[in-house]
Scaffold this motif. Structure first.
Motif, PDB file in Angstrom:
ATOM      1  N   UNK A   1       1.209 -85.021 -41.164  1.00  0.00           N
ATOM      2  CA  UNK A   1       2.466 -84.853 -41.975  1.00  0.00           C
ATOM      3  C   UNK A   1       2.221 -84.706 -43.444  1.00  0.00           C
ATOM      4  N   UNK A   2       1.277 -85.616 -43.952  1.00  0.00           N
ATOM      5  CA  UNK A   2       1.044 -85.597 -45.673  1.00  0.00           C
ATOM      6  C   UNK A   2       0.119 -84.221 -45.597  1.00  0.00           C
ATOM      7  N   UNK A   3      -0.752 -83.841 -44.946  1.00  0.00           N
ATOM      8  CA  UNK A   3      -1.480 -82.603 -45.301  1.00  0.00           C
ATOM      9  C   UNK A   3      -0.455 -81.426 -45.410  1.00  0.00           C
ATOM     10  N   UNK A   4       0.344 -81.308 -44.677  1.00  0.00           N
ATOM     11  CA  UNK A   4       1.262 -80.140 -44.522  1.00  0.00           C
ATOM     12  C   UNK A   4       2.144 -80.320 -45.814  1.00  0.00           C
ATOM     13  N   UNK A   5       2.482 -81.672 -46.291  1.00  0.00           N
ATOM     14  CA  UNK A   5       3.270 -81.801 -47.551  1.00  0.00           C
ATOM     15  C   UNK A   5       2.391 -81.304 -48.538  1.00  0.00           C
ATOM     16  N   UNK A   6       1.090 -81.527 -48.735  1.00  0.00           N
ATOM     17  CA  UNK A   6       0.074 -81.203 -49.820  1.00  0.00           C
ATOM     18  C   UNK A   6       0.051 -79.697 -49.899  1.00  0.00           C
ATOM     19  N   UNK A   7      -0.137 -79.065 -48.683  1.00  0.00           N
ATOM     20  CA  UNK A   7      -0.203 -77.765 -48.726  1.00  0.00           C
ATOM     21  C   UNK A   7       0.847 -76.856 -49.135  1.00  0.00           C
ATOM     22  N   UNK A   8       2.041 -77.470 -49.012  1.00  0.00           N
ATOM     23  CA  UNK A   8       3.484 -76.845 -49.585  1.00  0.00           C
ATOM     24  C   UNK A   8       3.919 -77.232 -51.037  1.00  0.00           C
TER      25      UNK A   8
ATOM     26  N   UNK B   1      14.802 -74.523 -48.347  1.00  0.00           N
ATOM     27  CA  UNK B   1      13.619 -73.691 -48.826  1.00  0.00           C
ATOM     28  C   UNK B   1      13.877 -73.837 -50.605  1.00  0.00           C
ATOM     29  N   UNK B   2      12.648 -73.813 -51.037  1.00  0.00           N
ATOM     30  CA  UNK B   2      12.385 -74.025 -52.417  1.00  0.00           C
ATOM     31  C   UNK B   2      13.116 -75.296 -52.982  1.00  0.00           C
TER      32      UNK B   2
ATOM     33  N   UNK C   1       8.218 -81.869 -52.565  1.00  0.00           N
ATOM     34  CA  UNK C   1       9.049 -81.022 -53.284  1.00  0.00           C
ATOM     35  C   UNK C   1       8.460 -79.663 -53.189  1.00  0.00           C
ATOM     36  N   UNK C   2       8.043 -79.322 -52.159  1.00  0.00           N
ATOM     37  CA  UNK C   2       7.418 -78.026 -51.900  1.00  0.00           C
ATOM     38  C   UNK C   2       8.331 -76.750 -51.852  1.00  0.00           C
ATOM     39  N   UNK C   3       7.880 -76.039 -51.111  1.00  0.00           N
ATOM     40  CA  UNK C   3       8.483 -74.559 -50.729  1.00  0.00           C
ATOM     41  C   UNK C   3       9.542 -74.619 -49.629  1.00  0.00           C
TER      42      UNK C   3
ATOM     43  N   UNK D   1       2.569 -70.896 -40.333  1.00  0.00           N
ATOM     44  CA  UNK D   1       2.614 -69.769 -41.342  1.00  0.00           C
ATOM     45  C   UNK D   1       1.382 -69.539 -42.379  1.00  0.00           C
ATOM     46  N   UNK D   2       0.522 -70.498 -42.045  1.00  0.00           N
ATOM     47  CA  UNK D   2      -0.894 -70.411 -42.925  1.00  0.00           C
ATOM     48  C   UNK D   2      -1.956 -69.633 -42.237  1.00  0.00           C
ATOM     49  N   UNK D   3      -2.635 -68.942 -42.986  1.00  0.00           N
ATOM     50  CA  UNK D   3      -3.762 -68.187 -42.270  1.00  0.00           C
ATOM     51  C   UNK D   3      -4.575 -68.998 -41.568  1.00  0.00           C
ATOM     52  N   UNK D   4      -5.011 -70.012 -42.307  1.00  0.00           N
ATOM     53  CA  UNK D   4      -6.161 -70.846 -41.494  1.00  0.00           C
ATOM     54  C   UNK D   4      -5.549 -72.100 -40.838  1.00  0.00           C
TER      55      UNK D   4
END
Length: 690
Positions: A593-600, A673-674, A625-627, A644-647
């Motif tokens: 979950x935190x990895x998703x938050x970091x990437x967003x 969103x946003x 507070x990501x996208x 939704x990410x390429x990798x």
């Protein structure tokens, strides 16, 4: 005065009794005359029916003989000459035809005979239907429907022709002129009398009538205006068709009364109704004489009865009126009391019901209970003001289907129905419901009652259960694929390492081998994720301090946070209890979950982990507070391989929810969103150790 009234009443009763005796004698005499003439009429009618039946059966027999000859004799000329001989000997035929199996008349007598295949469509359909019936049933058919030629009503006698090996060759069709046939058959009975005969077929079509030639083949079920020139209606004719045999008396406008006898003439596939009309002058004259005497008695009796009725009415009027008024008052009081009791019981039932209940007309609400107000969030003034329509509560996507089902219920005869739909409350929440509708009358108007059952959670559980089954199947399939790929992948990795060892460090090919090795490691990571998702590992639970778990997790994820220039803030409530969990798996959940938050999240933002507890559960919240997540993707985020990410592998959230549910917990996601995303992990009370 009282005695006078009694005398008048008694005198009137005596006169009435005498008139009644005279009346009975009159009708007894009349009935004797009528019965006598009815017996005579019935004998005449049955004789007419027998004569007509014998006449038609004789022609049927002739046609049958010709059909047998046509099936056995090979000499066509001899057969056709026999047709001519039968035509000359057996009177009544208009034509005798040899019709082949296609319906074409290939021979007949006289030579100017018609061909059935060239008849107008309205006649052809009926003839060929009878022709096919004769072939299928192998019986002679009497066809008397819609066969009219030059104002002549014709009857077709159709005899099928079968050879010895039962091959169908066609039919012999004898065509009779109904008028000539009936006049010939009934000449010995009707000639020289004032009686006349008319004939209906089994379908109600008029085949013969000496006084209504313009109405031949008209159906008494579908009469025209001109038929009412001499008929009040055709109920009598319809009744005799239903009864088939009998005799009745009928008056036709100003014409003399008619004594009508009717009898059925049966044939193989149909029947005719022979009706004989006879004038009724003699008995009418006798009845008229008796009627004059009876009329005087009736008038005298009526005067007496009227006088007696006036006297009785004056005596009893006041007493009866008073009694009725008293009874009405008692009934009204009882009805009012019962109505109030019923309304009180109904209101108690409605108000105490946990389900929303409402009464409404097609324009406005009449009554709603407290559960309805709580469920939708509207209050009395908003509901009863007329601005709130029930259809306005239905979700926009369901309005058309709901209106269609309600129209069927309103227009139909059923008193109850159930409709499943979706609605919105005042806050706009989506609610799935099932409504049981009924209707009744209130104050002369139709009122509809609805009992609403909230099935939102049931429907959601059904969808989640279906989704779990689907995801489980995907997981099992993916695990099988992963097992099949791992062994070849290991061989490929070993081969690449061997090849890489033969290349010097400065060789340009060295970078290609390193890139291949990284891609193989990425594929291996995906396979491990697949196997982790598909496996049903049991949990290794132990008592864990949540502070200890989060401290270890912070050290694990700190390098990744620094790489993305992010900060992690942990907010813990004081005195948090120990929890019994599989700490390794729960750490994996936090990582995913935190990895998703970091990437967003963009650089410089903060990620918050907040832990709190209440009487029911322990709650872990991870906020960023990501996208955010797009609304169209929100329903797919727990599907395996959705990313939704390429990798991205698309397995992180699917595995995390599976681990949380193994702990009997629940994982929820709220996003905008946003703005950002909040992931909430609930561990139930059963998992908390104080």
């Amino acid at each position: 005065m009282k005695d006078k009234n009694i005398i008048i009443i008694v005198a009137g009763a005596i006169v009435f009794f005498l008139g009644f005796i005279a009346h009975i004698q009159y009708f007894r005499l009349r009935d004797q005359f009528i019965d006598l003439y009815k017996d005579k009429q019935m004998v005449l009618t049955k004789q007419a029916a027998l004569n007509l039946e014998a006449f038609i059966n004789e022609r049927l027999k002739a046609i049958e003989v010709l059909a047998q000859m046509s099936a056995t004799k090979p000499d066509q000329a001899e057969i056709f000459s026999e047709y001519e001989r039968v035509f000359q000997i057996v009177k009544g035929f208009e034509y005798i035809l040899f019709v082949d199996e296609t319906g074409k008349a290939i021979a007949g007598y006289p030579e100017n005979h018609p061909c059935p295949s060239r008849l107008p469509d309205s006649l052809k359909i009926g003839y060929f239907s009878a022709f096919e019936s004769a072939r299928l049933n192998r019986k002679i058919i009497v066809h008397s429907r819609d066969v009219v030629d030059n104002d002549r009503v014709l009857v077709c006698l159709i005899a099928p022709i079968f050879t010895e090996d039962m091959t169908f060759r066609g039919s012999v069709t004898g065509i009779l002129n109904v008028q000539k046939s009936i006049e010939a058959a009934l000449e010995p009975i009707i000639t020289g009398s004032e009686d006349y005969v008319w004939v209906l077929n089994a379908n109600g079509f008029l085949m013969y009538h000496p006084r209504h030639k313009m109405s031949l083949m008209g159906n008494i079920q579908h009469v025209q205006q001109k038929c009412f020139d001499c008929h009040q209606n055709f109920e009598f004719e319809r009744q005799i068709m239903a009864r088939q045999t009998g005799v009745e008396l009928k008056s036709i406008f100003s014409n003399p009364a008619q004594l009508i006898g009717f009898a059925t003439v049966p044939f193989e596939n149909t029947s005719w109704l022979v009706v004989v009309n006879s004038p009724f002058r003699q008995i009418k004259a006798l009845i008229r004489s008796q009627f004059k005497h009876m009329l005087f008695l009736i008038l005298f009796m009526m005067g007496t009865v009227i006088i007696g009725a006036v006297l009785i009415n004056q005596i009893n009027k006041t007493r009866i009126t008073a009694r009725k008024e008293l009874e009405n008052i008692k009934v009204q009081k009882a009805l009012i009391k019962e109505k109030k009791a019923l309304e009180s019981r109904y209101r108690i039932l409605v108000e105490q019901s946990p389900d929303p209940i409402f009464l409404f007309t097609r324009r406005k609400f009449i009554l709603v209970n407290a559960s309805f107000e709580t469920f939708f969030g509207y209050r009395g003034a908003e509901i009863y003001g007329g601005k709130l329509k029930f259809i306005g509560l239905v979700d926009a996507e369901y309005v058309h289907r709901f209106e269609s089902e309600m129209k069927k219920f309103i227009k139909g005869k059923k008193q109850l129905t159930a409709i499943s739909t979706a609605m919105r409350n005042k806050n706009g929440d989506f609610l799935e419901v099932q409504i049981s509708f009924s209707r009744f009358r209130m104050g002369g108007a139709v009122v509809y009652q609805g009992v609403l059952h909230d099935v939102t959670k049931i429907k959601q559980l059904e969808r989640e259960q279906e989704q779990r089954k689907h995801l489980s199947m995907i997981g099992e399939m993916s695990a099988r694929i992963a097992h099949e790929i791992k062994n070849p992948l290991a061989s490929i990795q070993t081969g690449i390492q061997l090849l890489e060892s033969t290349v010097s460090a400065n060789d340009p090919q060295k970078s290609y081998y390193e890139r291949l090795r990284r891609e193989i490691q990425r594929v291996d990571s995906i396979l491990k994720g697949l196997l982790s998702y598909a496996r049903h590992d049991s949990l290794s639970k132990k008592s864990v301090q949540i502070e200890t778990l989060l401290d270890r997790f912070q050290r694990l994820i700190l390098p990744t946070l620094k790489k993305h220039q992010l900060k992690l803030i942990v907010d813990l409530d004081p005195n948090l209890p120990s929890i019994e969990i599989d700490d390794q798996k729960m750490e994996q959940v936090l990582w995913n979950i935190c990895l998703n938050a970091i990437q967003a999240s963009p650089a410089g933002e903060k990620i918050l982990i907040k832990v709190s507890s209440n009487n029911d559960s322990l709650l872990l919240k991870i906020e960023d507070h990501g996208c955010g997540i797009a609304e169209e993707n929100l329903k797919k985020i727990f599907y395996p391989f959705f990313s939704t990410r390429t990798h991205g592998t698309g397995l992180g959230l699917a595995i995390s929810r599976k681990i949380v549910e193994q702990h009997q917990g629940k994982l929820e996601i709220k996003t905008k969103q946003n703005v950002g995303t909040t992931v909430s992990i609930y561990l139930p009370k059963a998992e908390v150790i104080s």
